[in-house]
Design a protein around this motif. Structure first.
Motif, short mmCIF file in Angstrom:
data_model
loop_
_atom_site.label_atom_id
_atom_site.label_comp_id
_atom_site.label_asym_id
_atom_site.label_seq_id
_atom_site.Cartn_x
_atom_site.Cartn_y
_atom_site.Cartn_z
N ILE A 56 0.87 -1.18 0.00
CA ILE A 56 0.00 0.00 0.00
C ILE A 56 0.90 1.23 0.00
N GLY A 57 0.81 2.03 -1.06
CA GLY A 57 1.60 3.26 -1.11
C GLY A 57 2.83 3.12 -1.98
N ALA A 58 2.86 3.83 -3.09
CA ALA A 58 4.00 3.75 -4.05
C ALA A 58 4.85 5.01 -3.93
N SER A 115 8.63 6.48 -2.07
CA SER A 115 10.00 5.96 -2.19
C SER A 115 10.17 4.66 -1.42
N CYS A 116 9.49 4.51 -0.30
CA CYS A 116 9.63 3.26 0.46
C CYS A 116 8.88 2.13 -0.23
N GLY A 117 7.62 2.39 -0.62
CA GLY A 117 6.83 1.34 -1.26
C GLY A 117 7.43 0.88 -2.57
N LEU A 129 -0.67 -0.76 -4.60
CA LEU A 129 -1.83 0.15 -4.59
C LEU A 129 -1.38 1.58 -4.30
N GLU A 130 -1.76 2.50 -5.16
CA GLU A 130 -1.35 3.90 -4.99
C GLU A 130 -2.58 4.80 -5.16
N ALA A 131 -2.86 5.60 -4.10
CA ALA A 131 -4.05 6.46 -4.14
C ALA A 131 -3.95 7.54 -5.22
N GLY A 132 -2.73 8.04 -5.43
CA GLY A 132 -2.57 9.12 -6.41
C GLY A 132 -2.56 8.59 -7.84
N GLY A 165 4.85 9.51 -4.34
CA GLY A 165 4.70 10.16 -3.03
C GLY A 165 5.50 11.45 -2.96
N GLY A 166 6.29 11.56 -1.86
CA GLY A 166 7.02 12.81 -1.65
C GLY A 166 8.39 12.82 -2.30
N ALA A 167 8.64 11.90 -3.24
CA ALA A 167 10.02 11.76 -3.74
C ALA A 167 10.23 12.36 -5.11
N THR A 227 -7.40 3.64 -3.93
CA THR A 227 -7.15 3.81 -2.50
C THR A 227 -7.47 2.55 -1.71
N VAL A 228 -6.61 2.23 -0.75
CA VAL A 228 -6.97 1.18 0.21
C VAL A 228 -7.82 1.84 1.29
N GLU A 229 -9.07 1.42 1.37
CA GLU A 229 -10.04 2.03 2.29
C GLU A 229 -10.16 1.26 3.60
N PRO A 279 -3.59 13.78 4.85
CA PRO A 279 -4.91 13.46 4.29
C PRO A 279 -5.07 11.96 4.02
N PHE A 280 -4.02 11.33 3.45
CA PHE A 280 -4.08 9.89 3.19
C PHE A 280 -3.11 9.13 4.09
N GLY A 281 -2.15 9.81 4.67
CA GLY A 281 -1.01 9.15 5.30
C GLY A 281 -1.34 8.31 6.51
N GLY A 329 8.84 2.87 6.11
CA GLY A 329 8.86 4.27 5.70
C GLY A 329 8.33 5.17 6.79
N MET A 330 7.84 6.34 6.38
CA MET A 330 7.41 7.32 7.38
C MET A 330 6.14 6.91 8.12
N GLU A 331 5.37 5.96 7.56
CA GLU A 331 4.20 5.48 8.31
C GLU A 331 4.66 4.88 9.64
N ASN A 361 11.57 10.03 15.34
CA ASN A 361 11.79 11.37 14.80
C ASN A 361 11.59 11.36 13.28
N ARG A 362 11.31 12.53 12.74
CA ARG A 362 11.35 12.67 11.29
C ARG A 362 12.77 13.05 10.87
N MET A 363 13.08 12.79 9.59
CA MET A 363 14.43 13.06 9.12
C MET A 363 14.47 14.22 8.12
N GLY A 364 13.30 14.69 7.69
CA GLY A 364 13.33 15.80 6.74
C GLY A 364 13.82 15.34 5.38
N PRO A 365 14.49 16.18 4.62
CA PRO A 365 14.76 15.95 3.19
C PRO A 365 15.97 15.07 2.93
O1 48N Z 1 6.39 9.46 0.08
P1 48N Z 1 5.29 8.94 0.94
O2 48N Z 1 4.42 9.90 1.65
O3 48N Z 1 5.84 7.95 2.07
P2 48N Z 1 7.24 7.17 2.18
O4 48N Z 1 7.28 6.60 3.54
O5 48N Z 1 7.43 6.30 1.00
O6 48N Z 1 8.36 8.34 2.06
C1 48N Z 1 8.30 9.40 2.97
C2 48N Z 1 9.23 10.48 2.46
O7 48N Z 1 8.72 11.03 1.23
C3 48N Z 1 9.31 11.59 3.45
O8 48N Z 1 8.29 11.94 4.04
C4 48N Z 1 10.61 12.32 3.61
C5 48N Z 1 11.76 11.39 3.87
N1 48N Z 1 10.45 13.32 4.65
C6 48N Z 1 10.42 13.07 5.91
C7 48N Z 1 10.08 14.18 6.82
O9 48N Z 1 10.67 14.28 7.92
O10 48N Z 1 9.27 15.02 6.39
O11 48N Z 1 4.40 7.97 0.03
C8 48N Z 1 3.22 7.39 0.54
C9 48N Z 1 2.35 7.02 -0.65
C10 48N Z 1 1.77 8.27 -1.35
O12 48N Z 1 2.05 8.19 -2.74
C11 48N Z 1 0.29 8.21 -1.05
O13 48N Z 1 -0.51 8.68 -2.12
C12 48N Z 1 0.08 6.72 -0.85
O14 48N Z 1 1.25 6.28 -0.17
N2 48N Z 1 -1.05 6.39 0.04
C13 48N Z 1 -2.00 5.46 -0.26
N3 48N Z 1 -2.17 4.69 -1.36
C14 48N Z 1 -3.24 3.86 -1.36
N4 48N Z 1 -4.12 3.78 -0.32
C15 48N Z 1 -3.97 4.54 0.79
N5 48N Z 1 -4.85 4.45 1.79
C16 48N Z 1 -2.87 5.43 0.84
N6 48N Z 1 -2.43 6.32 1.78
C17 48N Z 1 -1.32 6.89 1.26
#
Ligand code: 48N
Length: 316
Positions: free
Chosen positions: A78-80, A82-84, A103-106, A111-113, A176-178, A232-234, A280-282, A290-294
């Motif tokens: 669930i979630g494509a 950088s980690c997924g 599965l990717e909601a967007g 995601g944030g990459a 989306t995974v609901e 919102p989705f995280g 990942g960040m979940e 802690n968060r690690m930022g960029p």
């Molecule tokens: O990029 P994200 O949000 O998550 P990660 O864990 O792959 O990478 C996190 C990374 O981008 C950071 O946050 C960086 C390192 N910053 C850290 C910080 O300190 O700020 O990807 C999650 C993906 C997104 O594409 C969402 O659209 C998707 O998951 N998603 C879903 N897809 C399907 N069903 C859902 N319910 C759902 N929720 C989220």
């Protein structure tokens, strides 16, 4: 004063484009010769014939064949982000026999990459995450203890293309995974995760303003959830586990501390409840990490670890 021409012996020029041309490592060749049959006679150009229904059938026959095939998957991710994507690549290449639904909601995975921090382009990864960049063939500048990919989109687009090229992965984006599929297991009230409940993201966003629009399902004995930190989705799966009384509460992501955050996320990637691995960040929302930022090395290596945890479960 223009920089010395490194590859051609040209007179110094005040015209920067000449300097650029002088330093090109790839010599311009004009339109690729493979297209010369087209570009040599545009007036005579025409596409091969097609009927609209052929396009419709080409798309729908494949999509519904995939839905039928992946209704029973070996692993759902669930979630494509950088980690997924890193988990999908690692798992799909390690075990090409496994059927993996991503599965990717967007509409756009990644995601944030797609960018570094604060919408800047470059992506930083701390060593040893460059080993993964070497694996997928992404160039970077070596800065000693970390490396820099010139544009985050170069990393994400390359990784996404590698994942999509895997025969055993199906990306369901805009989906989306609901909810999670559960089976009672162990002591009273405890469950094992056994798949996911899905819907078109646009439908999932409008349950409140339409009559009931029931979801679809994918059965899978192993689910990897990498839905990012709360938003919102995280943090979807871990928030659902709390709502289902499978987790007492969320630890909540802590303030930014690069030095501790990345090790904690990679080392902590694990099976949270039977059948569900979180990375990942979940994960930061579960453990109160802690968060690690960029900086993105932890996302990549958490994905690698999540894939390894999934293989352990498959081989149990
Ligand atoms: O990029 P994200 O949000 O998550 P990660 O864990 O792959 O990478 C996190 C990374 O981008 C950071 O946050 C960086 C390192 N910053 C850290 C910080 O300190 O700020 O990807 C999650 C993906 C997104 O594409 C969402 O659209 C998707 O998951 N998603 C879903 N897809 C399907 N069903 C859902 N319910 C759902 N929720 C989220």
């Amino acid at each position: 004063m223009s920089p010395p021409s490194a590859t051609f012996d040209l007179p110094a020029s005040t015209n920067p484009t000449n300097v650029l041309k002088a330093n090109l490592s790839v010599k311009p060749t004009g339109i690729a010769t493979s297209l010369s049959a087209i570009s040599s006679n545009w007036p005579a150009f025409t596409f091969a014939p097609i009927r609209e229904s052929q396009v419709s059938r080409a798309m729908t026959s494949r999509y519904f064949a995939d839905l039928d095939s992946y209704a029973e998957s070996d692993v759902v991710i669930i979630g494509a982000g950088s980690c997924g994507l890193s988990a999908a690549y690692t798992l799909a290449t390690a075990r090409p026999d496994l059927k993996i639904a991503l599965l990717e909601a967007g509409v756009a995975p990644g995601g944030g990459a797609w960018l570094g921090g604060q919408l800047f382009s470059a992506m930083v990864m701390r060593k040893p995450a460059q080993l993964f960049l070497n694996e997928i063939g992404v160039a970077y500048e070596d800065e000693g203890d970390f490396v820099v990919v010139k544009h985050a989109a170069l990393f994400t687009a390359t990784l996404l293309s590698k994942v999509l090229a895997c025969e055993n992965v199906k990306l369901f984006n805009a989906t989306t995974v609901e909810d999670l599929i559960t089976r009672a297991e162990g002591e009273e009230g405890r469950v094992r995760i056994a798949g996911v409940v899905t819907n078109w993201t646009l439908v999932a966003m409008h349950h409140g303003d339409q009559s009931c629009m029931d979801p679809n399902t994918i059965n899978a004995p192993i689910v990897i959830s990498t839905t990012g930190h709360d938003g919102p989705f995280g943090a979807f799966s871990v928030k659902r586990l709390v709502a289902m009384q499978q987790l007492p509460q969320l630890g909540g992501m802590r303030g930014l501390d690069m030095g501790t955050a990345e090790d904690a996320i990679v080392k902590g990637t694990r099976e949270i409840v039977p059948g569900l691995i979180v990375g990942g960040m979940e994960l930061s929302e579960v453990d109160g990490a802690n968060r690690m930022g960029p900086t993105f090395g932890a996302m990549v290596l958490s994905g690698v670890k999540a894939a390894e945890e999934a293989v352990k479960l498959v081989e149990k």
